[in-house]
Design a protein around this motif. Structure first.
Motif, PDB file in Angstrom:
ATOM      1  N   ALA A  30      36.774  34.750  66.669  1.00  0.00           N
ATOM      2  CA  ALA A  30      35.723  35.502  65.968  1.00  0.00           C
ATOM      3  C   ALA A  30      34.404  35.446  66.732  1.00  0.00           C
ATOM      4  CB  ALA A  30      35.519  34.954  64.566  1.00  0.00           C
ATOM      5  N   ILE A  31      34.109  34.284  67.267  1.00  0.00           N
ATOM      6  CA  ILE A  31      32.870  34.127  68.025  1.00  0.00           C
ATOM      7  C   ILE A  31      33.167  33.322  69.289  1.00  0.00           C
ATOM      8  CG2 ILE A  31      31.184  34.301  66.137  1.00  0.00           C
ATOM      9  CD1 ILE A  31      31.368  31.352  65.715  1.00  0.00           C
ATOM     10  N   VAL A  73      28.029  31.076  54.913  1.00  0.00           N
ATOM     11  CA  VAL A  73      27.378  31.210  56.211  1.00  0.00           C
ATOM     12  C   VAL A  73      26.003  31.836  56.070  1.00  0.00           C
ATOM     13  CG1 VAL A  73      29.501  31.318  57.566  1.00  0.00           C
ATOM     14  CG2 VAL A  73      28.579  33.410  56.592  1.00  0.00           C
ATOM     15  N   GLU A  82      35.499  41.319  58.606  1.00  0.00           N
ATOM     16  CA  GLU A  82      36.171  40.038  58.373  1.00  0.00           C
ATOM     17  C   GLU A  82      36.066  39.594  56.926  1.00  0.00           C
ATOM     18  OE1 GLU A  82      35.184  38.762  62.908  1.00  0.00           O
ATOM     19  OE2 GLU A  82      34.279  37.594  61.304  1.00  0.00           O
ATOM     20  N   SER A 116      34.337  36.187  72.072  1.00  0.00           N
ATOM     21  CA  SER A 116      34.811  36.721  70.807  1.00  0.00           C
ATOM     22  C   SER A 116      35.764  37.867  71.123  1.00  0.00           C
ATOM     23  CB  SER A 116      33.639  37.181  69.948  1.00  0.00           C
ATOM     24  OG  SER A 116      33.273  38.478  70.299  1.00  0.00           O
ATOM     25  N   ALA A 153      29.725  39.592  58.845  1.00  0.00           N
ATOM     26  CA  ALA A 153      31.166  39.465  58.580  1.00  0.00           C
ATOM     27  C   ALA A 153      31.701  40.736  57.926  1.00  0.00           C
ATOM     28  CB  ALA A 153      31.444  38.241  57.708  1.00  0.00           C
ATOM     29  N   VAL A 192      39.787  25.361  63.707  1.00  0.00           N
ATOM     30  CA  VAL A 192      39.443  26.751  63.385  1.00  0.00           C
ATOM     31  C   VAL A 192      39.796  27.063  61.940  1.00  0.00           C
ATOM     32  CG1 VAL A 192      39.710  27.624  65.739  1.00  0.00           C
ATOM     33  CG2 VAL A 192      41.681  27.647  64.198  1.00  0.00           C
ATOM     34  N   SER A 193      39.001  27.963  61.393  1.00  0.00           N
ATOM     35  CA  SER A 193      39.254  28.496  60.068  1.00  0.00           C
ATOM     36  C   SER A 193      39.792  29.899  60.293  1.00  0.00           C
ATOM     37  CB  SER A 193      37.911  28.565  59.342  1.00  0.00           C
ATOM     38  OG  SER A 193      38.070  28.343  57.988  1.00  0.00           O
ATOM     39  N   TYR A 244      37.813  31.378  63.368  1.00  0.00           N
ATOM     40  CA  TYR A 244      36.421  30.936  63.479  1.00  0.00           C
ATOM     41  C   TYR A 244      36.407  29.504  63.990  1.00  0.00           C
ATOM     42  CZ  TYR A 244      34.011  34.667  60.874  1.00  0.00           C
ATOM     43  OH  TYR A 244      33.463  35.848  60.486  1.00  0.00           O
TER      44      TYR A 244
END
Ligand code: AMP
Ligand code: MG
Length: 661
Positions: A349-350, A452, A465, A406, A460, A364-365, A376
């Protein structure tokens, strides 16, 4: 060279693979002998021998339907228009021992699971028959073997049913029971002693003294050990004291097959741990560190009688990570199971940075976007255990890679065997109303909340996402909430849904001892604040108020901020602001009334703000999002929300107030 000199030398760091091969070439890591257990006590145990069946399963030809046992040939040609008549000569129940002989023209009533009587080779289902007295009319033909399970068709006598090294769980024990086995020979469970080190550690349940933290590693490591099928032995906490550590390590070696120790391996006290672990040899310490981040301070030592002691890093998330990559493969050999990790592919994601010559491990999530899974990366070395609790797995960035960008594809090793993706991702600003709403959602919704901040939520949604993002972003020029941000950040793919109003204000200790009345008081010097993270709506609100004051005073915002004691002390949620005030770490912080009420604190209102929801247009038809919106609009939720202090429900809650395109 002196012993002390030897220890101080900076030894070569090994990759996890090099470390494991060194372990396996230094000590024999293998199953520890066997014992016999009853099958009802065999859950999670590992078979020490191949298991063969001594019988056929089923042991006899068996009816699989209720109906009539017949000779199939007698029914040929039967259909609705041309039924066939047979004579019922008897009846066979399950477990029957005496079986009648079925001859041509005859049928026997039979129950599911009952043995087929001799002469019969098929069962006509009761639905296709009509019976009166001993006359049976059959409206459908059957082929030989129809609705019959023949002897040995499931398991044959002499067949290998389970291999050595198989873990026994519900399905395996079913096979054992089916063939009549009541006891099995399994490998003895490895005993794994667990030691936490550190003067700062206190066991959960006890009072935390000054400068103390609760011991986490004892419990995370014990559960990790248990989940593999080994037996954890909790040795407790030892102080950073050589005698205490030496004594506990020796005791642990006496009563266990493997010793896991955590903490005491980072600089400063490392010498102490190293000395104790080296003393258990020869050979003593065989591995002095790993080429991974986090987890560099991992040591492995071998005792005189060839037992392994593994020193894990102190940070709980690092300790668990190293458990996964080093301890798991070792334990798996002792258990004979092999490491059964599940890996899935995902897109990053990043950006995630490499570790300059070391292998970088990131928990990671995972977010299932509907068009692929996005990972993530979470910081692992921060010492935050909450990161790991929300992680689904981890990724590794090779030693030679500077960074992954990403969108790059990564392989995620899952922490659990099954990744059960959420189906409602709520990413954005933390809110207590959501904590009320989410438990009210129907059972099929598996919500995952990632706090976040409002800006994080906005991005997001823009990236597709988040399914839902809670926002409360105030526009500096107009004072209007959220809509200007959707436009300014060009979130064309989404709608904005009216949420509710929350009362924001200054959260201060009960009784307001410092007599704080307004934002101006935060400049007083004797007031220390707690601030929210950058990108949080509440942070924008405070900055807006400070900018107003700065322009009134004719000074720059940056200049003004320097006068605000604690401006850079940041926390991530409203409740964390209230907690900081409650614990005396700050005299004031901006947050919602409900958070102040939760901690019994005083509240000085600043005004009402709109907390709304951005939702990507293509998610509006998603079942979980529909359920979310239905609940948002429901009377049930309105009632519950209006009971929260500092919340107001507008009439148009749940309606679309802005649409991108
Ligand atoms: P150390 O290697 O002992 O310096 O530990 C590194 C960091 O991890 C320190 O911040 C310790 O307080 C923390 N730590 C060490 N052991 C534990 C434990 N069992 N539970 C929680 N934190 C720990
Ligand atoms: Mg320590």
């Amino acid at each position: 060279m002196s012993e002390v000199g030897k220890r101080i030398i900076f030894h070569e760091l090994l990759t996890p693979e090099e470390a494991l091969s060194k372990v396996f070439s230094t000590v024999k890591v293998e199953p520890l002998g066997t014992e016999v257990v009853r099958i009802e006590e065999s859950y999670g145990r590992v078979l020490a021998r191949d298991v063969y069946s001594r019988i056929d399963v089923p042991p006899f030809d068996r009816a699989t339907m209720d109906g009539f046992a017949v000779r199939a040939e007698d029914t040929f040609g039967a259909d609705e228009l041309n039924p066939i008549k047979l004579r019922v000569i008897g009846n066979v129940e399950t477990g029957a021992e005496e079986l009648p002989q079925v001859n041509s023209g005859e049928a026997v009533e039979i129950a599911t699971g009952a043995p087929m009587p001799p002469g019969a080779n098929a069962v006509v289902m009761v639905e296709y028959t009509k019976r009166s007295g001993d006359e049976l009319v059959i409206y459908r033909s059957v082929t030989p073997g129809e609705n019959v399970m023949s002897a040995g068709s499931d398991v044959m006598m002499g067949e290998l049913i389970l291999r050595r090294c198989t873990v026994i769980r519900e399905r395996e024990v079913g096979l054992l029971a089916a063939v009549g086995i009541d006891r099995v020979e399994v490998f003895r469970r490895p005993k794994v002693a667990i030691i936490s080190t550190g003067n700062e550690l206190v066991s959960p349940g006890k009072e935390l003294g000054r400068g103390k933290i609760y011991d986490i590693n004892t419990y995370t490591i014990a559960h990790a050990v248990a989940s593999m099928g080994a037996e954890p032995i909790i040795m407790g906490i030892v102080r950073d004291n050589i005698n205490e550590m030496r004594e506990t390590v020796n005791k642990a070696l006496n009563i266990s097959d493997l010793v896991l120790l955590s903490g005491g391996t980072s600089a400063g006290l490392a010498d102490l741990t190293y000395r104790v672990l080296d003393e258990i040899g020869p050979p003593g310490i065989i591995i002095h560190g790993l080429k991974v981040k986090p987890g560099k301070p991992t040591v492995v030592a071998v005792s005189r009688d060839n037992k392994l002691v593994i020193g894990l890093p102190g940070y709980p998330s690092s300790a668990l990570m190293i458990f996964n990559i080093i301890v798991k493969p070792i334990l798996a050999r002792m258990l004979c199971t092999g490491v059964d990790e599940v890996k899935i592919r995902a897109k990053l994601a990043i950006r995630a940075d490499g570790a300059k010559g070391r292998r970088a491990l990131y928990p990671v999530s995972l977010v299932d976007t509907g068009h692929g899974i996005v990972a993530y990366p979470l910081p692992a070395e921060s010492g935050a255990i909450s990161t790991l609790a929300f992680a689904d797995g981890y990724i590794a960035i090779p030693e030679t890679v500077e960074y992954l960008d990403s969108g790059d594809e990564v392989e995620v090793t899952l922490f659990t065997h099954q990744y059960m993706p959420a189906n409602l991702y709520i990413i954005g600003s933390h809110d207590l109303g959501l904590d009320v709403l989410i438990p009210m959602l129907p059972g099929f919704v598996r919500a995952r909340v990632i706090n976040v901040g409002s800006m994080g939520g906005l991005y997001a949604v823009k990236r597709g996402e988040a399914d839902v993002a809670g926002l409360h972003l105030v526009d500096e020029e107009t004072g209007q909430y959220n809509v200007p941000y959707m436009i300014k950040y060009d979130v064309k793919n989404a709608v904005l849904i009216r949420g509710y109003l929350r009362e924001q204000g200054l959260i201060v200790p009960r009784g307001n001892p410092k007599n704080i009345r307004s934002i101006e008081d935060l400049l007083r010097g004797d007031v220390r604040i707690v601030n929210r993270n950058k990108g949080a709506g509440t942070r924008f609100l405070l900055d807006l108020k400070l900018k107003e004051i700065a322009s009134k005073m004719g000074i720059k915002f940056e200049e003004l901020v320097r006068k605000v004691n604690g401006y850079y002390y940041e926390v991530k949620t409203h409740t964390a602001v209230a907690a900081a005030v409650a614990q005396g770490k700050a005299d004031a912080g901006v947050g919602i009334r409900a958070a102040a009420a939760m901690y019994g604190l005083d509240f000085i209102p600043l005004g009402w703000e709109s907390y709304d929801f951005a939702i990507p247009i293509d998610r509006l038809e998603k079942d979980s999002v529909k359920a979310f919106l239905n609940m948002l609009r429901s009377n049930e939720f309105r009632d519950a929300l209006s009971k929260l202090p500092g919340y107001k429900v507008p009439n148009d809650i749940g309606e679309v107030i802005w649409k991108g395109q």
